[in-house]
Each structure stands twice: as C-alpha cells, then as structure tokens.
Design an enzyme around this catalytic site. Structure first.
Site, short mmCIF file in Angstrom:
data_model
loop_
_atom_site.label_atom_id
_atom_site.label_comp_id
_atom_site.label_asym_id
_atom_site.label_seq_id
_atom_site.Cartn_x
_atom_site.Cartn_y
_atom_site.Cartn_z
N HIS A 151 -0.15 -0.70 9.93
CA HIS A 151 -0.87 0.10 9.14
C HIS A 151 -1.73 1.04 9.95
CE1 HIS A 151 -3.86 -3.38 9.45
NE2 HIS A 151 -4.30 -2.57 10.16
N GLU B 63 -2.19 0.01 4.26
CA GLU B 63 -1.34 -1.19 4.34
C GLU B 63 0.03 -0.68 3.89
OE1 GLU B 63 -2.34 -3.51 5.85
OE2 GLU B 63 -4.13 -4.56 4.98
N ASP C 184 1.13 -4.93 11.25
CA ASP C 184 2.09 -4.72 10.01
C ASP C 184 2.54 -2.96 10.01
OD1 ASP C 184 -0.26 -3.73 9.10
OD2 ASP C 184 -0.25 -4.91 7.29
N ASP D 126 -12.81 3.71 8.29
CA ASP D 126 -12.62 2.87 6.83
C ASP D 126 -14.05 2.08 7.20
OD1 ASP D 126 -12.00 1.56 9.17
OD2 ASP D 126 -9.94 1.02 8.51
P1 PGA Z 1 -7.07 -4.19 16.48
O1 PGA Z 1 -7.06 -3.61 14.86
O2 PGA Z 1 -7.53 -2.92 17.30
O3 PGA Z 1 -8.19 -4.98 16.10
O4 PGA Z 1 -5.75 -4.81 16.83
C1 PGA Z 1 -5.97 -2.40 14.95
C2 PGA Z 1 -5.75 -1.98 13.39
O5 PGA Z 1 -5.97 -3.00 12.42
O6 PGA Z 1 -5.66 -0.93 13.03
#
Ligand code: PGA
Length: 267
Positions: free
Chosen positions: A143, A148, A141, A72
C-alpha cells in the site's frame, strides 16, 4: 521509474533528504512560490526526518517557504492523541524545523463530515498549486498511504477501511493491542499521489522486499497499489539492500549500473 539501491537505512535517509533539499532549492531559485511537499508517517521516514532536521540545524535548508500535506490520518483519533499522525509529525519533524504552522496540512481524523473534509483537502492541494514532491513509505502489502490492496488506482482522498494485515502491523504502536488500532483512516488516494510532479517512495528492510518486487517488476495492478508508480513520469523508489533482495539479479544489476554515478555523487 528510478530505483536507488543503497546499503543501509541511513544511506536511504541521506539520499532522500539530499534529494528533497535539492528540489526545495531548485524551486526557490526559480520562483517565490512555496515548495509543496507531501509527507508520510511510519517508521521508515523517521531517519529521513532526522536527517532533514540535522541539515536544517546545519543551515543547509529552510522550510519557511514550504507547504506540507500529509498522506493520511486515523479516523477517530484527536490531534493530540499520542498515536495520531498530527502528533507524530510535530514530535518527529515539524517542531524541530522552521516550518510555519499555518503551512502544515493534515487531514482531520475527527471531522464531523469526513467526506467534506476529504473534498476540502483535495481543494487545498489544488489551491496550493499541486504537490511538487510526494514522499511516501510502502506497506508490506504494497500500500501507498492507506490505499490498501484493491484500492482504485485513480482514487482521491477519502475514508478507507484498514485491512486486518495493516491493523496487525500497526498494533505495535498501540501497546501491541490490535483492538486499539482505528479501523478506518482518511487518506489521499492513489490518484492524489500520482498527481504530484514527483513521487519518492522509501522502503527499508526485508519485510518490504515483496512489495518492492511487485512495484518494480510485476504489472500495474490494484492488488499492489505501489505498482501505480510505474505510470508516473517521475517516480523513484529508494530502498536498502534487504528491501531489494527479491528482485531478479538482472533487475538489481540494471539499476545499480544505471544509478552508479548518482550513488557515487551522494557518498
Ligand atoms: P512503516 O509503514 O514505514 O512503518 O513500515 C509504511 C507504510 O505502511 O506505508
């Protein structure tokens, strides 16, 4: 699904780097075709990237015949913005290995026509022969990439509005100021990730425990997009002990037991 439970984030990184290197070498032994690797940003993969760099510098692996596709990119951030995922990937990984710049694919957050950019990204993945291994993180959450809650589990690459939760979690990278976080991103879809021949999701720390529980023990649901991994024929979650702490004892014991040989061979 496989669930690998390691003690520490460092061990998660070591297991994951070992696994990626093994897959790159297996393909190289079989064909001259490049290995196609899907990659995430975020805090969690940093140790895995550091370990892959260490292994590259030790002469254990080359990325010269690896093609990458990132998950992304924020919409509206130019590639040279210090919080763009372009910058993240070059600073934390690509500049330290022998990958060919032309083999790196990252969505263009500044594309004038985001729809066309997303369609082209899907086309490029298909042209590369599909993704051999998609490495991913997981949001609090649940995702995967920026899919999301309530994203379609068959979604493809598209522009996606970030939830307020994600904006607040990511504000730490924007001077703690949520108003500086872009409100949308271009992201591969759940379906794009699930099309990879293998999917490896890494999760560390207690904040990810709820998402891991939903991904492993609860039903397949668009509320926790990570749960789509249950439908994948070769899905692996690699987590540390704190990220496993909301699993039932019986689930924890089952995976510890079944993966015991595997864990020992990696120490
Ligand atoms: P993080 O993010 O590794 O910074 O916890 C993971 C994500 O949001 O997919």
């Amino acid at each position: 699904m496989r669930l690998i439970i390691e003690n520490t984030p460092k061990e998660v990184a070591r297991w994951t780097a070992d696994h990626i290197i093994k897959r790159i070498k297996e393909k190289a032994a079989r064909t001259d075709e490049p290995f196609v690797l899907g990659l995430p940003t975020g805090s969690t993969p940093l140790e895995t990237y550091a370990e892959l760099i260490r292994r590259y510098k030790a002469g254990d692996v080359s990325f010269a015949n690896v093609v990458t596709f990132n998950m992304d990119e924020y919409r509206g951030l130019p590639a040279d913005h210090e919080q763009s995922y372009h910058r993240f990937m070059w600073d934390n990984f690509f500049s330290h290995i022998d990958i060919k710049p032309e083999n790196v694919n990252i969505l263009d957050g500044m594309a004038a026509d985001p729809k066309a950019e997303c369609a082209d990204y899907e086309r490029r993945i298909a042209e590369a022969g599909g993704i051999d291994l998609f490495l991913g993180g997981i949001g609090e959450d649940g995702h995967i990439a920026f899919n999301e809650p309530f994203s379609s589990l068959s979604s493809r690459t598209r522009e996606k509005t970030l939830t307020q939760d994600t904006i607040l979690v990511n504000a730490r990278f924007f001077d703690g100021d949520a108003s500086k976080v872009p409100t949308t991103a271009l992201t591969v879809g759940v379906g794009t990730v699930m099309d990879a021949r293998e999917v490896v999701i890494i999760a560390t720390g207690p904040k990810k425990a709820r998402a891991v529980r939903h991904g492993v023990e609860e039903g397949v649901s668009h509320v926790w997009t990570i749960s789509a991994l249950q439908t994948h024929p070769a899905g692996i979650i690699v987590c540390d002990d704190p990220a496993a702490e909301q699993l039932r004892v019986s689930t924890y014991r089952y995976f510890k037991d079944i993966e015991r040989d595997n864990l020992m061979s990696n120490r």
